[in-house]
Design a protein around this motif. Structure first.
Motif: not given
Lengths: 286, 494
Positions: B435-452
């Motif tokens: 909510q306070t870091t708009a640029e951070l991508e998450t999935n629909k459950w709110g989990n932060i998306l990361v690569d390997a």
């Protein structure tokens, strides 16, 4: 950190502490609160509104009423002491903009969180009408501060010792019925007061914001102890609030939930006062 | 599994140790060695205290259990461990009674063995593919890898033999770690070793995350978690409690204004799920998070000293079948509830809780209502819980998770007379940082998306643990912490 640099008594059992907390002071916006804890080990975490802040001095102001063990312990702290843990600022800040005319209704200790909101609304260009309520004249706090902001200023006391002998809902109703009526109402105070303020404004269709002070543990969305029903949906006061649309809040359920630990709280508070009484007697003996 | 007195086990282990110690054992003989149960407090006694339920192996028991390991070439246990500990090698060291060697082997891959040995779901990880378990046709007869891990980790701590990892010369680079749970602790240690300055930000007043607020003292003593935190501070890691990244300071400010070169987000899955059924906001309904935070972190079990109240319950229903549900149920019993019921909509086979926790809960007299689910919570005139309406369930076709889908049976209402309901059906991710870091991508459950490599969509920002995985386990969080730390160290070296 969290050193108390000033302490004043505003009314019987109502205390104002100015605390050094530079980071919180810098980030804090009207409507937000902190969680405080007097020691790391066995103390309770309780939410307190940030009544004011001075980012230049790096201070925040906390105003609270002694109602239980934790507030009692807080009130025993003196200038120079520190509050061991202060977390914040928490909660979603108040939505401030120029609505037109806003009535700010404050009851009892609720005047403390209302003050920074009224100030911000005034700065945003609103015409601010304040209605303050207290049981009796001696319990009215921040009168001068609120008077300085208000375009129109009304005081009510339950016993008629000051201002109108009325509940805050009476002038509120009159103002809503007048033309032009208010564009918004902000009501902060005891749950029962907020419930009746919302009931008063509902027939007039005036948007009414209330700020809820429920039971909390972490204050960060983790425990859900603060949950309330708003428009049939469960919301967490600590992260979704503390402010909600007063017309949608299920106040009856909220008031029941506030009573969850009443017996326990009463018991520890009594024990705590008793111990202090015993200590005082001892000190007098010595 | 039912409770057996401790002395019994010790005597048997001592005899076996004497008999077998100097013998060359065949695989068949190893297979015949009885599995060593861990000695534990008597159930009747332990439900009246907060002390750890199990005592851990004696050296003889550890040796006997280690002797059960076939040292098979395939070592499927290693693949079963999320961080790939060389399990046969450390077990061999236990049979040689070289505990320093054993703990050294574990620590090459795991940072928190005393904790993981206690809370990992071994029966679905390292012990699941164990050759011995397969040969004995029972996964519960696999080598007790977790208990052995705990034994050597406890030995190291109790003998004060903990070796502080070497910290390289200061690089002048700074890393911020958000959250002091298992993922954050792991990253902190691995990054600090390379000589970078590390600051951990923790919202609570105590470090440890779920290991201090969630997992109870009787399952994971807080002193063990504190010992791990102490190691970090002795390594020069700075700990800032009462600091909620997103509110006290926004993530972006840490990067832009405060001079941090990298940030790791390990904020966990801290948003309790509710059932969304009628009566869930009645007085006496709690999330397991709230119930456990009050009792663990806030010490409400200590009714003499703690200021934080805990609800006075007589009859409790806990909704859910995971470890947290077992923790809440067993905690309620210790707080003084007369009757505690677990309500779970599938059968015991599908329960996500560790086998040992389920067994301990049963020994402690917790009632299990399986193939049942809450439909409504009923209250009295004062808005307090008075009973739980349940429906009977049947298992239907397998669902996406591969487990048979529970289907409610119409008209099968039954009622549990309770004054407390603890909802323990999992957690969603805490949305605050997003909510306070708009640029951070998450999935629909709110989990932060990361690569390997645990990189997020934001440059120099990494994430791992439950905030990425959804509610998982300590070891998986630690595993991701390892990966993220590797990436951070690579970034800072380049």
């Amino acid at each position: 950190m969290n050193t108390i640099i000033d302490k004043t008594t505003l009314a019987e059992n109502v205390c104002r502490l100015t605390v050094r907390a530079p980071l919180i002071s810098e980030e804090r916006k009207p409507g937000q609160f902190v969680i405080v804890q007097t020691d790391n080990n066995f103390a309770e975490r309780i939410p307190l509104t940030i009544a004011d802040a001075d980012p230049e001095l790096g201070t925040i102001t906390l105003i609270f009423q002694v109602v239980g063990k934790t507030t009692h312990k807080l009130a025993l702290l003196e200038k120079g002491d520190a509050i061991e843990n202060v977390l914040g600022p928490l909660g979603t800040p108040t939505h401030i903009k120029n609505f037109g005319t806003v009535i700010c209704v404050g009851g009892g200790i609720g005047i403390a969180p209302l003050h920074p909101i009224a100030k911000a609304l005034k700065q945003a260009g609103n015409r601010v009408i304040t209605i303050l309520g207290a049981r009796t004249r001696e319990l009215l706090i921040l009168e001068q501060e609120m008077r300085a902001i208000a375009d129109e200023f009304i005081v009510c006391t339950d016993d008629g010792s000051y201002g109108r002998k009325a509940l805050v809902t009476e002038p509120l109703k009159e103002l809503c019925a007048a033309t032009p009526g208010p564009n918004k109402v902000v009501a902060i105070g005891p749950a029962i007061m907020m419930k009746f303020c919302a009931q008063t404004t509902r027939p007039f269709g005036v948007s009414t914001v209330v700020s809820l002070n429920t039971i909390m543990v972490d204050g960060t969305g983790m425990c859900g102890g603060c949950r309330v029903s708003v428009g049939g949906e469960t919301k967490f006061v600590c992260v979704d609030g503390p402010e909600f649309d007063g017309h949608l809040v299920d106040f009856d359920n909220m008031m029941l939930r506030l009573q969850s630990y009443k017996e326990f709280e009463h018991k520890v508070f009594e024990e705590c006062r008793l111990q202090q009484g015993i200590r005082q007697v001892h000190e007098e003996d010595e | 599994m039912s409770h057996r007195p401790t002395d019994d086990r010790q005597t048997q282990a001592r005899q076996l140790y004497k008999e077998l110690k100097n013998k060359e054992l065949s695989n068949k003989e190893r297979m015949n060695i009885p599995l060593q149960e861990m000695p534990a407090q008597d159930p009747g006694q332990r439900i009246r205290n907060m002390r750890e339920v199990t005592y851990g192996y004696s050296p003889e028991q550890a040796w006997v259990e280690a002797a059960r390991c076939l040292q098979c070439k395939k070592a499927p246990c290693i693949a079963g461990c999320p961080v790939g500990i060389n399990i046969p090698a450390f077990i061999k060291a236990v049979t040689e009674e070289d505990y320093a060697e054993a703990i050294g082997i574990i620590k090459q891959d795991s940072l928190l063995p005393a904790i993981c040995g206690r809370v990992c779901p071994q029966e679905s990880q390292c012990q699941a593919p164990c050759t011995l378990g397969k040969a004995l046709k029972d996964v519960n007869k696999a080598v007790s890898i977790g208990r052995l891990e705990r034994f050597v980790a406890d030995w190291e701590r109790e003998q004060a033999k903990v070796v502080l990892p070497d910290v390289a010369e200061s690089t002048g680079k700074r890393v911020a770690i958000v959250g002091s749970g298992p993922a954050g602790i792991t990253v902190a240690a691995d990054v600090r070793r390379k000589g970078h300055e590390v600051v951990i930000f923790e919202a609570f007043h105590k470090a440890g995350g779920v290991m201090v607020y969630g997992i109870p003292e009787f399952r994971l003593p807080k002193a063990i978690v504190q010992a791990e935190i102490d190691i970090l501070t002795r390594m020069g890691v700075t700990l800032r409690t009462n600091f909620l990244v997103g509110r006290t300071r926004r993530l972006i400010k840490l990067l832009q204004d405060d001079g941090f070169d990298a940030i790791f987000i390990g904020t966990g899955a801290g948003l309790p799920k509710f059932m969304h059924i009628e009566g869930e906001n009645l007085v006496g309904v709690f999330s397991a998070n709230e119930y456990l935070t009050r009792t663990n972190l806030m010490k409400a079990y200590d009714k003499e000293q703690a200021h934080t109240p805990i609800f006075h319950s007589r009859r409790v229903a806990v909704l859910g079948g995971g470890n947290v549900a077992m923790d809440a149920a067993r905690m309620a019993k210790r707080i003084g509830a007369e009757e505690v019921n677990i309500v779970y909509r599938r059968t015991e086979v599908e329960m996500p809780a560790r086998v040992e926790e389920v067994a301990h809960a049963k020994e402690e007299g917790i009632n299990f209502h399986l193939l049942k689910n809450a439909q409504r919570i009923l209250g009295d005139a004062r808005g307090r819980v008075k009973s739980l309406e349940c429906l009977r369930y049947e298992l239907g076709e397998p669902d996406a998770s591969g487990r048979r889908r529970p289907v409610p049976v119409k008209g099968s209402e039954s009622y549990l007379d309770v004054d407390t309901v603890i909802v323990s059906i999992g957690n969603d991710s805490n949305p605050l940082i997003k909510q306070t870091t708009a640029e951070l991508e998450t999935n629909k459950w709110g989990n932060i998306l990361v690569d390997a490599e645990c990189k997020t969509s934001l440059d120099r920002v990494y994430a791992g643990g439950d905030i990425v995985l959804g509610a998982a386990t300590v070891i998986l969080a630690m595993g991701q912490g390892r990966t993220a730390a590797g990436t951070i160290n690579k970034q800072l070296a380049g």
